[in-house]
Motif scaffolding. Structure first.
Motif, PDB file in Angstrom:
ATOM      1  N   THR A 152       0.998  -1.390   0.252  1.00 18.55           N
ATOM      2  CA  THR A 152      -0.261  -0.158   0.419  1.00 18.55           C
ATOM      3  C   THR A 152       0.578   0.947   0.217  1.00 18.55           C
ATOM      4  O   THR A 152       2.120   1.190   1.241  1.00 18.55           O
ATOM      5  N   PRO A 153       0.875   2.354  -1.195  1.00 19.75           N
ATOM      6  CA  PRO A 153       1.704   3.515  -0.831  1.00 19.75           C
ATOM      7  C   PRO A 153       1.567   4.675   0.241  1.00 19.75           C
ATOM      8  O   PRO A 153       0.743   4.540   0.819  1.00 19.75           O
ATOM      9  N   THR A 154       2.273   4.531   0.790  1.00 15.16           N
ATOM     10  CA  THR A 154       2.517   5.418   2.247  1.00 15.16           C
ATOM     11  C   THR A 154       2.124   6.783   1.655  1.00 15.16           C
ATOM     12  O   THR A 154       2.520   7.738   0.766  1.00 15.16           O
ATOM     13  N   PRO A 155       0.662   7.535   2.633  1.00 17.35           N
ATOM     14  CA  PRO A 155       0.100   8.713   1.987  1.00 17.35           C
ATOM     15  C   PRO A 155       1.292  10.279   2.586  1.00 17.35           C
ATOM     16  O   PRO A 155       2.105   9.728   3.372  1.00 17.35           O
ATOM     17  N   THR A 156       1.473  10.625   1.589  1.00 17.63           N
ATOM     18  CA  THR A 156       1.969  11.658   1.569  1.00 17.63           C
ATOM     19  C   THR A 156       1.332  13.260   3.198  1.00 17.63           C
ATOM     20  O   THR A 156       0.578  13.113   3.033  1.00 17.63           O
ATOM     21  N   PRO A 157       2.275  12.777   3.652  1.00 21.51           N
ATOM     22  CA  PRO A 157       1.957  13.671   4.846  1.00 21.51           C
ATOM     23  C   PRO A 157       1.984  15.237   4.058  1.00 21.51           C
ATOM     24  O   PRO A 157       2.542  15.919   3.752  1.00 21.51           O
ATOM     25  N   PRO A 158       1.063  15.517   5.342  1.00 23.15           N
ATOM     26  CA  PRO A 158       0.605  17.611   4.858  1.00 23.15           C
ATOM     27  C   PRO A 158       1.746  18.527   5.086  1.00 23.15           C
ATOM     28  O   PRO A 158       2.249  18.244   6.048  1.00 23.15           O
ATOM     29  N   PRO A 159       2.024  19.008   4.688  1.00 19.12           N
ATOM     30  CA  PRO A 159       2.866  20.807   4.954  1.00 19.12           C
ATOM     31  C   PRO A 159       2.407  20.791   5.709  1.00 19.12           C
ATOM     32  O   PRO A 159       1.485  21.041   6.518  1.00 19.12           O
TER      33      PRO A 159
END
Length: 605
Positions: A500-507
């Motif tokens: 499962t792709p790891t979600p990009t953390p919000p800036p």
């Protein structure tokens, strides 16, 4: 005394044993070789000038001791001890390249292991052995066996142009072929088959003989030393040829063998007689004392039959023989003493040599660690003299032929042996893992110690096994946990999470990535209004908090600087608190004094 053999017979006249009448006299001397000629077996003090590392007598005695050691290893229990040591030292052999490039390492290892005989040719032969019969690990085992029994051994390196495989290979050479036993020549520049440089002591060449089936040594050849590998561990600086490692044990081994034979003869003789018949008249041939047969030599005999009732004549008596009490406890204790002497002579523990049941408690770990140090010293000797040299030449051959890619670290490799012996495998493995978790011990070292493989090989094997389990689960439509729960309690979920792709953390709030171009322009406008005095700082902070949800007051305060902060920045820049240019102190410059030249020194003309 007659020289005819004395014979013992059973009740039917069959010969059960025979021995020489001077058997005990001969045994009392216990002479079995020329290197101990004193019948009383006492040493003799020699001048230092006659105790050199190499001499004619040492050359003669070396072959005599070698022959005796070979006989004992072939026929007695010490042969099993040497085989066990060979298994512990070189039972398994694996080379792992460490060039720093995984693909090059794999190419080097595949090429070398194919040469070692892991893959035999179409004719069933190996590339490493000139005769094509043995794998490289077997050649190393035979070399170590010869090193222990004969004192040394060697290999002749065969160049590709002389090899039947058109490649580099080895020819195993036993110790008796390095110089002939029939050679009496010993000089300052020739010792036991080696031609020596008198000035430096370096070995220039080695003389190899062919040992024919009729026992003759012929076809001598001079081999340069750069084409010969000599497996030898000298005890003294002036020693060129090794002596059998059993040299200190030969007397005791021969004594044990002969003593056991004597005990067996005595026990067999005593077991042949069931009872003794005594009579007052030895010439009376009637009753139980009557003979009922004769041997082929004419000796009267009488059969002993079980369950037979004898009618005794007057004056006759039967005395039953007591069971044999041989060997006695003293005999067994003395045999153990001799074997303990042998274990010290070989540098290994009594438990490893003879009886492992005597090991127990802390003594077990101490003795096993001592045995491991001895085994590791032999393994280091093999690496230093044989393994690294052979491996580098094989890889160099592959590089020169264009079969392997060159790399600066092509000589870097590690040798992995069989798993070391241990007293408590579970306890030791747990202790090693604890040290690895604490960072005291390298994980690579733990894996090599307990598996004999490198960490990369173990990790690759474990990963392949896990993927095989997932493939089997997919084939039978079952989760891995249903048939391998103990090994993989959550493998399905772990694999799904990995894929499962790891979600990009919000800036971070109020960053350029978070507010974008529009937000950046808005903040610039707010800052301009604050700078022009249109809105105050507190109002600007509230506008930012409402316009950019998720931002904090501390972040907004960093964007809108305090007035006092502006004044301090102006002062640090050399301006007035309001940001204007500060006046410069110094003499006024008039029209008559506009020169920028520095004043001249009074002494300057």
């Amino acid at each position: 005394m007659s020289d005819n053999l004395i014979k013992l017979y059973d009740g039917k006249g069959n010969t059960i044993s025979e021995f020489h009448p001077r058997f005990n006299d001969v045994k009392r001397n216990i002479l079995f070789s020329e290197y101990n000629p004193n019948p009383e077996r006492r040493g003799r003090v020699k001048p230092v000038s006659q105790t050199g590392a190499e001499s004619y007598r040492k050359h003669r005695d070396r072959f005599t001791a070698m022959a005796d050691a070979r006989e004992l290893v072939e026929l007695d229990f010490i042969g099993g001890v040497i085989e066990r040591l060979t298994l512990y030292v070189a039972g398994k052999l694996h080379c792992k390249s460490n060039t720093g490039d995984g693909q090059i390492d794999q190419a080097y290892d595949n090429y070398f292991h194919a040469w070692c005989g892991d893959e035999r040719g179409e004719d069933g032969g190996t590339n490493c052995d000139l005769s094509g019969r043995a794998r490289f690990v077997e050649m190393v085992q035979m070399a170590y066996h010869g090193f222990m029994v004969d004192g040394d051994s060697g290999f002749v390196e065969i160049a590709p142009q002389f090899s039947p495989t058109q490649g580099y290979c080895l020819q195993s050479i036993e110790a008796d072929r390095i110089g002939s036993p029939n050679e009496a020549l010993q000089s300052e520049n020739y010792i036991g088959g080696f031609t020596i440089d008198e000035n430096t002591g370096r070995i220039l060449s080695v003389r190899i003989f062919r040992h024919k089936k009729d026992g003759m040594y012929t076809d001598q050849q001079e081999v340069p030393m750069d084409s010969f590998i000599h497996l030898h561990d000298p005890y003294r600086p002036g020693e060129y040829r090794g002596r059998t490692k059993l040299l200190r044990c030969l007397n005791d081994l021969r004594d044990i063998r002969e003593w056991i034979q004597c005990e067996m003869i005595a026990g067999k003789v005593q077991a042949q007689y069931a009872a003794l018949i005594s009579t007052k008249d030895p010439f009376n041939g009637n009753g139980a004392a009557a003979w009922d047969g004769k041997t082929t030599q004419g000796t009267p005999t009488q059969d002993a039959q079980w369950g037979k009732l004898l009618k005794l004549a007057e004056g006759e008596n039967i005395s039953m023989m007591s069971p044999s009490a041989r060997p006695s406890g003293a005999f067994q204790a003395f045999i153990q003493t001799l074997i303990r002497k042998m274990s010290i002579s070989l540098g290994i523990s009594y438990g490893l040599l003879w009886d492992i049941s005597v090991l127990g408690g802390a003594n077990t770990r101490v003795e096993i660690q001592a045995d491991l140090r001895k085994i590791e010293s032999w393994q280091g000797l093999l690496e230093n003299l044989v393994l690294n040299r052979v491996r580098n030449k094989v890889v160099a051959q592959g590089i020169s032929m264009g079969l392997l890619p060159p790399t600066p670290g092509w000589k870097q490799c590690a040798w992995h042996w069989s798993r070391p012996i241990t007293a408590d495998l579970g306890r030791e493995a747990e202790a090693d893992l604890s040290l690895a978790n604490a960072g005291v011990m390298e994980l690579e070292q733990v894996i090599v110690k307990h598996t004999g493989k490198s960490a990369q090989e173990v990790f690759a094997s474990n990963a392949a096994t896990a993927n095989a389990a997932l493939a089997a689960g997919a084939q039978f439509q079952l989760p891995v946990e249903s048939f391998a729960a103990g090994v993989y309690p959550a493998l399905t979920q772990q694999k799904a999470a990995f894929l499962t792709p790891t979600p990009t953390p919000p800036p971070p709030p109020l960053s350029i990535q978070a507010i974008g171009d529009k937000g950046f322009k808005l903040i610039v406008e707010i800052m301009e209004k604050v700078g022009n005095g249109i809105i105050d700082r507190e109002s600007a902070i509230e506008i930012i908090l409402k316009g950019f949800p998720g931002s904090t007051r501390a972040e907004a305060e960093k964007i809108v600087p305090d007035k006092s902060d502006d004044e301090q920045l102006n002062r640090n820049a050399g301006l007035t608190p309001e940001g204007e240019q500060a006046p410069v102190a110094g003499p006024k410059i008039t029209n008559s004094n506009k020169s920028t030249q520095p004043p001249r020194d009074q002494n300057e003309s």
